[in-house]
Design a protein around this motif. Structure first.
Motif, PDB file in Angstrom:
ATOM      1  N   ALA A  17       0.843  -1.198   0.000  1.00  0.00           N
ATOM      2  CA  ALA A  17       0.000   0.000   0.000  1.00  0.00           C
ATOM      3  C   ALA A  17       0.872   1.240   0.000  1.00  0.00           C
ATOM      4  N   LEU A  18       0.424   2.239  -0.743  1.00  0.00           N
ATOM      5  CA  LEU A  18       1.062   3.551  -0.733  1.00  0.00           C
ATOM      6  C   LEU A  18       0.061   4.509  -0.092  1.00  0.00           C
ATOM      7  N   VAL A  19       0.502   5.263   0.906  1.00  0.00           N
ATOM      8  CA  VAL A  19      -0.408   6.163   1.618  1.00  0.00           C
ATOM      9  C   VAL A  19       0.178   7.571   1.628  1.00  0.00           C
ATOM     10  N   ALA A  20      -0.708   8.574   1.620  1.00  0.00           N
ATOM     11  CA  ALA A  20      -0.268   9.966   1.583  1.00  0.00           C
ATOM     12  C   ALA A  20      -1.176  10.826   2.449  1.00  0.00           C
ATOM     13  N   ASP A  21      -0.561  11.782   3.118  1.00  0.00           N
ATOM     14  CA  ASP A  21      -1.268  12.757   3.947  1.00  0.00           C
ATOM     15  C   ASP A  21      -1.026  14.125   3.329  1.00  0.00           C
ATOM     16  N   ARG A  28       2.949  14.287   2.895  1.00  0.00           N
ATOM     17  CA  ARG A  28       3.809  13.190   3.336  1.00  0.00           C
ATOM     18  C   ARG A  28       3.340  11.903   2.681  1.00  0.00           C
ATOM     19  N   VAL A  29       4.289  11.122   2.207  1.00  0.00           N
ATOM     20  CA  VAL A  29       3.999   9.878   1.513  1.00  0.00           C
ATOM     21  C   VAL A  29       4.785   8.763   2.198  1.00  0.00           C
ATOM     22  N   ALA A  30       4.179   7.576   2.278  1.00  0.00           N
ATOM     23  CA  ALA A  30       4.849   6.443   2.924  1.00  0.00           C
ATOM     24  C   ALA A  30       4.348   5.134   2.323  1.00  0.00           C
ATOM     25  N   GLN A  31       5.062   4.064   2.660  1.00  0.00           N
ATOM     26  CA  GLN A  31       4.672   2.714   2.276  1.00  0.00           C
ATOM     27  C   GLN A  31       4.087   2.010   3.490  1.00  0.00           C
ATOM     28  N   ALA A  32       3.070   1.204   3.251  1.00  0.00           N
ATOM     29  CA  ALA A  32       2.451   0.435   4.324  1.00  0.00           C
ATOM     30  C   ALA A  32       2.382  -1.023   3.920  1.00  0.00           C
ATOM     31  N   GLY A  33       2.843  -1.894   4.788  1.00  0.00           N
ATOM     32  CA  GLY A  33       2.811  -3.327   4.527  1.00  0.00           C
ATOM     33  C   GLY A  33       2.069  -4.055   5.613  1.00  0.00           C
ATOM     34  N   ALA A  34       2.316  -5.343   5.720  1.00  0.00           N
ATOM     35  CA  ALA A  34       1.612  -6.166   6.694  1.00  0.00           C
ATOM     36  C   ALA A  34       1.920  -5.731   8.122  1.00  0.00           C
ATOM     37  N   ALA A 314      -0.272   9.615  12.342  1.00  0.00           N
ATOM     38  CA  ALA A 314      -1.643   9.157  12.571  1.00  0.00           C
ATOM     39  C   ALA A 314      -2.467   9.100  11.285  1.00  0.00           C
ATOM     40  N   ALA A 315      -2.422  10.125  10.453  1.00  0.00           N
ATOM     41  CA  ALA A 315      -3.221  10.115   9.221  1.00  0.00           C
ATOM     42  C   ALA A 315      -2.761   9.019   8.272  1.00  0.00           C
ATOM     43  N   LEU A 316      -1.450   8.778   8.214  1.00  0.00           N
ATOM     44  CA  LEU A 316      -0.929   7.708   7.356  1.00  0.00           C
ATOM     45  C   LEU A 316      -1.388   6.346   7.868  1.00  0.00           C
ATOM     46  N   ILE A 317      -1.350   6.163   9.194  1.00  0.00           N
ATOM     47  CA  ILE A 317      -1.836   4.915   9.791  1.00  0.00           C
ATOM     48  C   ILE A 317      -3.320   4.732   9.483  1.00  0.00           C
TER      49      ILE A 317
END
Length: 328
Positions: A17-21, A28-34, A314-317
């Motif tokens: 998953a790619l997530v952005a706030d 802000r952009v980040a990667q989210a995995g398991a 928090a928003a990315l989570i």
């Protein structure tokens, strides 16, 4: 994706998953995995340096060199309708098709930023909440109130079919007026936008508006940025101290109004840079007193517990949690 997504430590290019706030000033952009958000993958970009959000996401993928994500979720500081988000304080509009093209993701979601914060509740690390008003902790609705570049709030309801976080744009409702001082402030901020909105006082620029109003009241017209005012406050300047005091009391009053509207027996949570900046002076300037000052409803106000969320992710989570729920 796993059913639980707490923040994780470094992760080597896990791009399920790619997530952005997307805030009014930065994205802000980040990667989210398991295992949750890969903290070493978080990157911040100044919005002023890009023509649109899609360019930010393309830049992020180029810089990280990671594989195409299966899903992407964007939290935006502005209204979202029919899957299309629009920044309130910047001329950016984006939706599923353009975000899918920029990220390559097969599943794309767009949330209001307060909705993302709501989805993060219950999945933040220990110590993320700072208690500022005592109250009863019980299962029930929660409320997220954001004070940063802008102002907004979102109610959070957990039901048998999952979590619902309703969007709103309540930062643009009319500023409450209770005293002669409030009326004068209200008339002053109305000069800029035609009517006095809550966000015109309770936001980064709002602190500047309060300070400018106090300057005019004392015959010293002039405008300063919020950072300049906070620096003057730290130096003990009386006008800066009064500006912070007015903002703290007004925040308490507005948060109390929102609590009566939504009845957050599960807790009211303040988020955002300005909320965190003001927190050290909540007690000195009477945030709790203003929050509970509702006449015969004061006993009801004592039911509501208020915390400040101090987790920058928090928003990315929340975005990662929302994608996990969609995939369930």
């Amino acid at each position: 994706m796993s059913p639980d997504l707490p923040p994780a430590g470094p992760s080597a290019c896990d791009t399920r998953a790619l997530v952005a706030d997307v805030g009014g000033t930065n994205t802000r952009v980040a990667q989210a995995g398991a295992d949750g958000i890969a903290t070493d993958s978080v990157r911040r970009y100044a919005n002023a340096e890009f023509p649109d959000l899609e360019s930010v996401l393309v830049r992020y993928r180029e810089e990280t060199g990671c594989a195409t994500p299966a899903a992407a979720c964007v939290a935006v500081a502005g209204p979202v309708r029919d899957g299309v988000g629009r920044l309130t304080n910047l001329d950016w509009t984006f939706g599923g098709p353009s975000l899918a093209e920029a990220t390559g993701a097969g599943l794309v979601a767009v949330l209001n930023d307060l909705q993302a914060q709501g989805h993060a509740l219950g999945h933040l690390p220990e110590g993320a909440h700072r208690l500022v008003v005592e109250g009863h902790s019980a299962p029930g609705p929660q409320l997220v109130v954001g004070v940063g570049t802008g102002f907004n709030a979102a109610p959070v309801h957990d039901g048998p079919h999952g979590r619902i976080v309703a969007a709103s744009e309540c930062g643009h409702v009319t500023l409450p007026v209770r005293t002669d001082e409030d009326l004068r402030l209200s008339r002053f901020v109305a000069l800029d936008h035609g009517y006095p909105g809550v966000e015109d006082v309770l936001s980064g620029r709002g602190l500047g508006a309060i300070d400018a109003w106090l300057a005019e009241e004392t015959g010293q017209p002039g405008r300063r940025s919020s950072s300049e005012i906070l620096a003057a406050f730290a130096a003990g300047e009386p006008r800066a101290r009064e500006a912070v005091a007015v903002m703290v009391r007004m925040l308490g009053r507005v948060a109390g109004d929102l609590a009566l509207i939504h009845l957050p027996y599960g807790g009211l949570h303040l988020i955002g840079g300005m909320a965190r900046a003001l927190t050290p002076w909540f007690e000195e300037f009477g945030f709790a007193e203003a929050f509970r000052d509702k006449g015969r409803f004061a006993p009801l106000m004592a039911e509501f517990r208020v915390t400040v969320i101090e987790d920058d992710y928090a928003a990315l989570i929340g975005c990662a949690r929302h994608l996990s729920d969609l995939a369930a």
